[in-house]
Design a protein around this motif. Structure first.
Motif, mmCIF file in Angstrom:
data_model
loop_
_atom_site.group_PDB
_atom_site.id
_atom_site.type_symbol
_atom_site.label_atom_id
_atom_site.label_comp_id
_atom_site.label_asym_id
_atom_site.label_seq_id
_atom_site.Cartn_x
_atom_site.Cartn_y
_atom_site.Cartn_z
ATOM 1 N N LEU A 94 0.579 -1.216 0.072
ATOM 2 C CA LEU A 94 -0.106 -0.030 -0.041
ATOM 3 C C LEU A 94 0.947 1.374 -0.134
ATOM 4 C CD1 LEU A 94 -2.948 1.215 0.344
ATOM 5 C CD2 LEU A 94 -2.611 1.293 2.717
ATOM 6 N N THR A 95 0.474 2.242 -0.933
ATOM 7 C CA THR A 95 1.498 3.455 -0.955
ATOM 8 C C THR A 95 0.525 4.627 -0.809
ATOM 9 O OG1 THR A 95 1.071 3.447 -3.422
ATOM 10 C CG2 THR A 95 3.206 2.271 -2.753
ATOM 11 N N SER A 96 1.314 5.685 -0.320
ATOM 12 C CA SER A 96 0.616 6.946 -0.048
ATOM 13 C C SER A 96 0.112 7.465 -1.386
ATOM 14 C CB SER A 96 1.459 7.955 0.711
ATOM 15 O OG SER A 96 0.707 9.183 1.009
ATOM 16 N N GLY A 97 -1.223 7.842 -1.372
ATOM 17 C CA GLY A 97 -1.816 8.706 -2.841
ATOM 18 C C GLY A 97 -2.542 7.392 -3.253
ATOM 19 N N SER A 98 -2.616 6.370 -3.144
ATOM 20 C CA SER A 98 -3.444 5.138 -3.784
ATOM 21 C C SER A 98 -4.740 5.502 -3.684
ATOM 22 C CB SER A 98 -2.967 4.088 -3.532
ATOM 23 O OG SER A 98 -1.671 3.472 -3.748
ATOM 24 N N LYS A 99 -5.856 5.267 -4.608
ATOM 25 C CA LYS A 99 -7.166 5.347 -4.395
ATOM 26 C C LYS A 99 -7.584 3.761 -4.142
ATOM 27 C CE LYS A 99 -8.630 8.862 -7.726
ATOM 28 N NZ LYS A 99 -9.078 9.081 -8.785
ATOM 29 N N LEU A 100 -8.530 3.628 -3.072
ATOM 30 C CA LEU A 100 -9.157 2.407 -2.410
ATOM 31 C C LEU A 100 -10.496 2.103 -3.181
ATOM 32 C CD1 LEU A 100 -7.864 2.877 1.106
ATOM 33 C CD2 LEU A 100 -6.991 1.312 -0.523
ATOM 34 N N MET A 101 -10.809 0.946 -3.351
ATOM 35 C CA MET A 101 -12.256 0.577 -3.887
ATOM 36 C C MET A 101 -12.497 -0.730 -3.033
ATOM 37 S SD MET A 101 -11.780 -0.741 -7.712
ATOM 38 C CE MET A 101 -10.539 -2.068 -8.109
ATOM 39 N N THR A 102 -13.975 -1.010 -3.132
ATOM 40 C CA THR A 102 -14.234 -2.385 -2.459
ATOM 41 C C THR A 102 -14.102 -3.608 -3.554
ATOM 42 O OG1 THR A 102 -16.498 -2.027 -3.610
ATOM 43 C CG2 THR A 102 -16.042 -1.112 -1.340
ATOM 44 N N PRO A 103 -14.060 -4.538 -3.054
ATOM 45 C CA PRO A 103 -13.881 -5.697 -3.874
ATOM 46 C C PRO A 103 -14.936 -5.974 -5.094
ATOM 47 C CG PRO A 103 -13.770 -6.651 -1.874
ATOM 48 C CD PRO A 103 -14.339 -5.277 -1.674
ATOM 49 N N GLU A 104 -16.145 -4.891 -5.249
ATOM 50 C CA GLU A 104 -17.053 -4.903 -6.112
ATOM 51 C C GLU A 104 -16.852 -3.567 -6.881
ATOM 52 O OE1 GLU A 104 -17.858 -7.376 -3.062
ATOM 53 O OE2 GLU A 104 -18.040 -5.103 -2.484
ATOM 54 N N GLY A 105 -15.712 -3.076 -6.623
ATOM 55 C CA GLY A 105 -15.298 -1.955 -7.532
ATOM 56 C C GLY A 105 -15.852 -0.494 -7.348
ATOM 57 N N ASP A 106 -16.507 -0.388 -5.955
ATOM 58 C CA ASP A 106 -16.813 1.061 -5.528
ATOM 59 C C ASP A 106 -15.820 1.917 -5.026
ATOM 60 O OD1 ASP A 106 -19.503 0.339 -6.345
ATOM 61 O OD2 ASP A 106 -19.898 -0.783 -4.520
ATOM 62 N N VAL A 107 -15.599 2.947 -5.460
ATOM 63 C CA VAL A 107 -14.514 3.960 -5.015
ATOM 64 C C VAL A 107 -15.040 4.355 -3.489
ATOM 65 C CG1 VAL A 107 -13.115 5.866 -5.501
ATOM 66 C CG2 VAL A 107 -13.937 4.388 -7.457
ATOM 67 N N ILE A 108 -14.167 4.270 -2.782
ATOM 68 C CA ILE A 108 -14.300 4.632 -1.311
ATOM 69 C C ILE A 108 -13.496 5.944 -1.012
ATOM 70 C CG2 ILE A 108 -13.743 4.140 1.170
ATOM 71 C CD1 ILE A 108 -15.787 2.266 -0.203
ATOM 72 N N GLY A 109 -12.309 5.979 -1.710
ATOM 73 C CA GLY A 109 -11.642 7.534 -1.264
ATOM 74 C C GLY A 109 -9.795 7.364 -1.526
ATOM 75 N N SER A 110 -9.389 8.170 -1.193
ATOM 76 C CA SER A 110 -7.556 8.058 -1.437
ATOM 77 C C SER A 110 -6.730 7.986 -0.253
ATOM 78 C CB SER A 110 -7.125 9.164 -2.142
ATOM 79 O OG SER A 110 -8.054 9.305 -3.523
ATOM 80 N N VAL A 111 -5.782 7.469 -0.389
ATOM 81 C CA VAL A 111 -4.879 7.297 1.131
ATOM 82 C C VAL A 111 -4.188 8.560 1.131
ATOM 83 C CG1 VAL A 111 -2.971 6.163 1.939
ATOM 84 C CG2 VAL A 111 -4.652 4.735 0.670
ATOM 85 N N LYS A 112 -4.316 9.463 2.223
ATOM 86 C CA LYS A 112 -3.929 10.606 2.366
ATOM 87 C C LYS A 112 -2.357 10.356 2.925
ATOM 88 C CE LYS A 112 -4.859 15.242 3.861
ATOM 89 N NZ LYS A 112 -5.917 16.119 4.615
ATOM 90 N N SER A 113 -2.314 9.622 3.940
ATOM 91 C CA SER A 113 -0.867 9.285 4.518
ATOM 92 C C SER A 113 -1.078 7.972 5.232
ATOM 93 C CB SER A 113 -0.543 10.196 5.632
ATOM 94 O OG SER A 113 -1.721 10.292 6.762
ATOM 95 N N ILE A 114 0.021 7.223 5.655
ATOM 96 C CA ILE A 114 0.131 6.081 6.331
ATOM 97 C C ILE A 114 1.194 6.280 7.292
ATOM 98 C CG2 ILE A 114 1.151 3.613 6.009
ATOM 99 C CD1 ILE A 114 0.596 3.859 3.124
ATOM 100 N N GLN A 115 0.722 5.866 8.595
ATOM 101 C CA GLN A 115 1.617 5.858 9.981
ATOM 102 C C GLN A 115 1.906 4.839 10.642
ATOM 103 O OE1 GLN A 115 0.000 9.022 12.636
ATOM 104 N NE2 GLN A 115 1.339 10.551 11.369
ATOM 105 N N GLU A 116 3.075 4.502 11.028
ATOM 106 C CA GLU A 116 3.476 3.349 11.666
ATOM 107 C C GLU A 116 3.997 3.740 13.041
ATOM 108 O OE1 GLU A 116 5.323 -1.110 10.781
ATOM 109 O OE2 GLU A 116 6.668 0.854 10.071
ATOM 110 N N GLN A 117 3.713 3.513 14.118
ATOM 111 C CA GLN A 117 4.112 3.970 15.366
ATOM 112 C C GLN A 117 4.294 5.622 15.680
ATOM 113 O OE1 GLN A 117 7.581 1.446 16.288
ATOM 114 N NE2 GLN A 117 6.315 -0.400 16.813
#
Length: 585
Positions: free
Chosen positions: A486-509
């Motif tokens: 998973l990379t920052s900036g990627s768009k996300l969708m459901t397994p049915e193809g419905d768009v949910i939104g975009s990854v704005k940032s990823i944080q670990e600890q």
């Protein structure tokens, strides 16, 4: 009497080229050399008396006489230097001696030497050096044939085995060869003479083979012609009290002190007056001997230092002529013709090539052309600031400079500190070419990885229950990376193809990261998602890959993990169901 033949000694580093000449002239130039390797081109004249002295017993055995006045040996530090000893249509060397270490066989520089000898059409013999290192070898004789008969059977077998193996290696390069005392036709087979530069074994036979070839097959080439003195510049140096001088090999014609010097430069033909013709003493190395004797006339073949009124622009490997007043125009035409034969086809874009002499440049450019490397500039001289500037303006793989046996000026060194240009500097052609090839591969690999980092990667993620940190604008949810990256900036969708939104940032600890891989548990900020409305805890989401990114991922498929490939196949199925034409973008 014919002139003395010119012999060039070539071979891989440490094969024993200079040690061989030391054995003949009983000097120790090697001891003063960095790393025991010849650092610059040298020339040594071995007079008839020395040849007769070395070959004495063998001459009596064969009931023969030496008819040539001596031999001029050229000791080349690298095989490109051999190309500096050129004349129009070939090399000034009458015979080449290819030095091969009996234990090592044909090595990379040996291959370069073979190619250059073949391309120049120079006949050659093989000196198979270090025969004394064969286990059990022991003899007091200087003659190989006598020494061989004295060896125990197993030692003779070892020597013969190595000779046969090297005959096979030479055959792979299109060269038919045999041990010198078994050769029935020296015009059809290359003679292999086992020697030891250390103990002098085989050197009398080697000199006799050279002498025989010269007297029997090269008599026409050894005729001395009157008129224009024809030579090649070995080295250019500044001498105290003399200014710029040129060490020259005179291979034809006569040089006289009242002649005009006509010579080649990077900017064309120039001429000047001779101040003095200086000859080294017999059995001394032209670069080592500082006690020259002035002469009014030099006949070929000879090494001579020319002191002239002004040697503006003179360069190593350049053609040089000396002529009386009525012959100057003819001399100019000869030099012009030779310079024309050294012109190279360059492109608008490409690497920069610098070398220490015209011959070196020619040898390097020949190899470069074989590799299909584009060149925008090819010149003699050190790497300077303008070379750096030219290279900086190129595409990444052409931001390179080949520096063969030359240094880098201080100004150029300062410009290099910006680290935009790579200089490949060596005294060995194959080291430059191999270094460039490896660098280019690394560069392409780095560029491919950077390209992969610029696109959305295939990923399947699961929103972890009880890990909702914010439900919207943007939603911040704890996620497990089920598969892929998973990379920052990627768009996300459901397994049915419905768009949910975009990854704005990823944080670990509590630290931001650019990407997360299979097995990682991270906090993901998703713009456009609202927990409880278009997404819920425990949901599975996949990245929504657009057509441009998909094409890049296909191109870089070998860089993807098996998990990413599996997720990508799933994403393609989903996208195809929603829009069969999405790949056309």
């Amino acid at each position: 009497m014919p002139r003395q033949p010119i012999l060039s000694v070539l071979g891989h580093v440490n094969a024993g080229k200079t040690s061989f000449l030391d054995a003949i002239r009983e000097s120790r130039i090697t001891e003063g050399e960095a790393g025991q390797i010849t650092q610059m081109i040298g020339a040594t004249e071995v007079p008839l008396e020395t040849l007769e002295d070395v070959c004495g017993g063998l001459l009596n055995q064969l009931d023969t006489e030496i008819e040539i006045p001596g031999i001029m040996f050229i000791d080349t530090p690298g095989h490109a230097a051999f190309s500096s000893l050129r004349k129009r249509g070939g090399s000034i060397s009458d015979i080449g001696i290819l030095m091969i270490d009996i234990q090592e066989g044909i090595q990379p520089q040996t291959e370069e030497a073979i190619d250059i000898l073949k391309n120049s059409g120079t006949p050659f013999i093989v000196a198979l050096n270090k025969v004394d290192t064969v286990n059990g070898w022991n003899t007091d004789s200087d003659l190989f044939t006598e020494g061989m008969r004295e060896q125990q059977d197993h030692v003779q077998q070892q020597v013969d085995q190595r000779i046969y193996e090297i005959m096979g290696e030479l055959n792979d390069h299109g060269i038919v060869s045999d041990r010198f005392d078994r050769v029935d036709n020296f015009q059809e087979k290359v003679a292999i003479v086992p020697i030891s530069a250390e103990t002098h074994v085989g050197i009398p036979e080697l000199l006799m083979v050279v002498t025989g070839l010269s007297q029997n097959y090269l008599s026409d080439e050894l005729d001395i012609h009157e008129g224009i003195g024809k030579g090649t510049v070995l080295e250019v140096s500044k001498e105290k009290g003399m200014g710029t001088t040129a060490d020259v090999i005179l291979y034809d014609g006569i040089m006289e002190s009242d002649d005009t010097v006509v010579y080649g430069t990077s900017d064309g033909v120039k001429e000047t007056e001779i101040r003095a013709l200086l000859e080294p003493r017999p059995l001394t190395e032209i670069r080592e001997d500082k006690h020259y004797s002035e002469t009014d006339k030099v006949e070929p073949a000879a090494g001579v230092k020319i002191s002239a009124k002004d040697f503006e622009g003179i360069i190593s490997g350049a053609p040089i002529r000396t002529a009386s007043e009525g012959k100057i125009e003819e001399a100019r035409e000869e030099v012009e013709d030779e310079l024309e034969s050294l012109s190279y086809e360059t492109s608008t874009h490409g690497i920069v090539v610098k070398a220490d002499s015209l011959g070196s440049l020619e040898a390097l450019m020949t190899e470069i052309e074989d590799k299909d490397i584009q060149v925008q500039k090819a010149e003699v001289g050190p790497v300077n600031k303008s070379d750096i500037v030219k290279a900086e303006d190129e595409e990444s793989e052409h931001r390179a400079i080949f520096a063969f046996n030359v240094g880098v000026t201080d100004q150029a060194q300062e410009a290099l500190e910006k680290d935009k240009v790579k200089v490949f500097q060596s005294k060995v052609i194959y080291e430059i070419l191999d270094g460039y090839t490896e660098w280019k591969q690394d560069l392409k690999e780095k560029e491919r990885k950077e390209k992969l980092e610029s696109v959305s990667r295939p990923a399947r993620i699961r929103l972890m229950p009880d890990h909702v940190f914010r439900s919207s604008t943007p939603a911040v949810v704890g996620c497990e990376i089920v598969n892929g990256v998973l990379t920052s900036g990627s768009k996300l969708m459901t397994p049915e193809g419905d768009v949910i939104g975009s990854v704005k940032s990823i944080q670990e600890q509590n630290e931001s990261i650019d990407q997360a891989s299979k097995g990682d548990e991270v906090a993901v900020s998703i713009s456009g998602a609202t927990v409880g409305r278009n997404v819920d805890e425990g949901d599975i989401l996949v990245t929504d890959i657009n057509s441009d990114d998909y094409r890049v991922l296909q191109e870089l498929e070998d860089l993807l993990s098996s998990g990413e490939k599996s997720v990508l196949d799933e994403i393609v199925e989903v996208k195809d169901r929603k829009n069969p034409h999405w790949k056309l973008g």
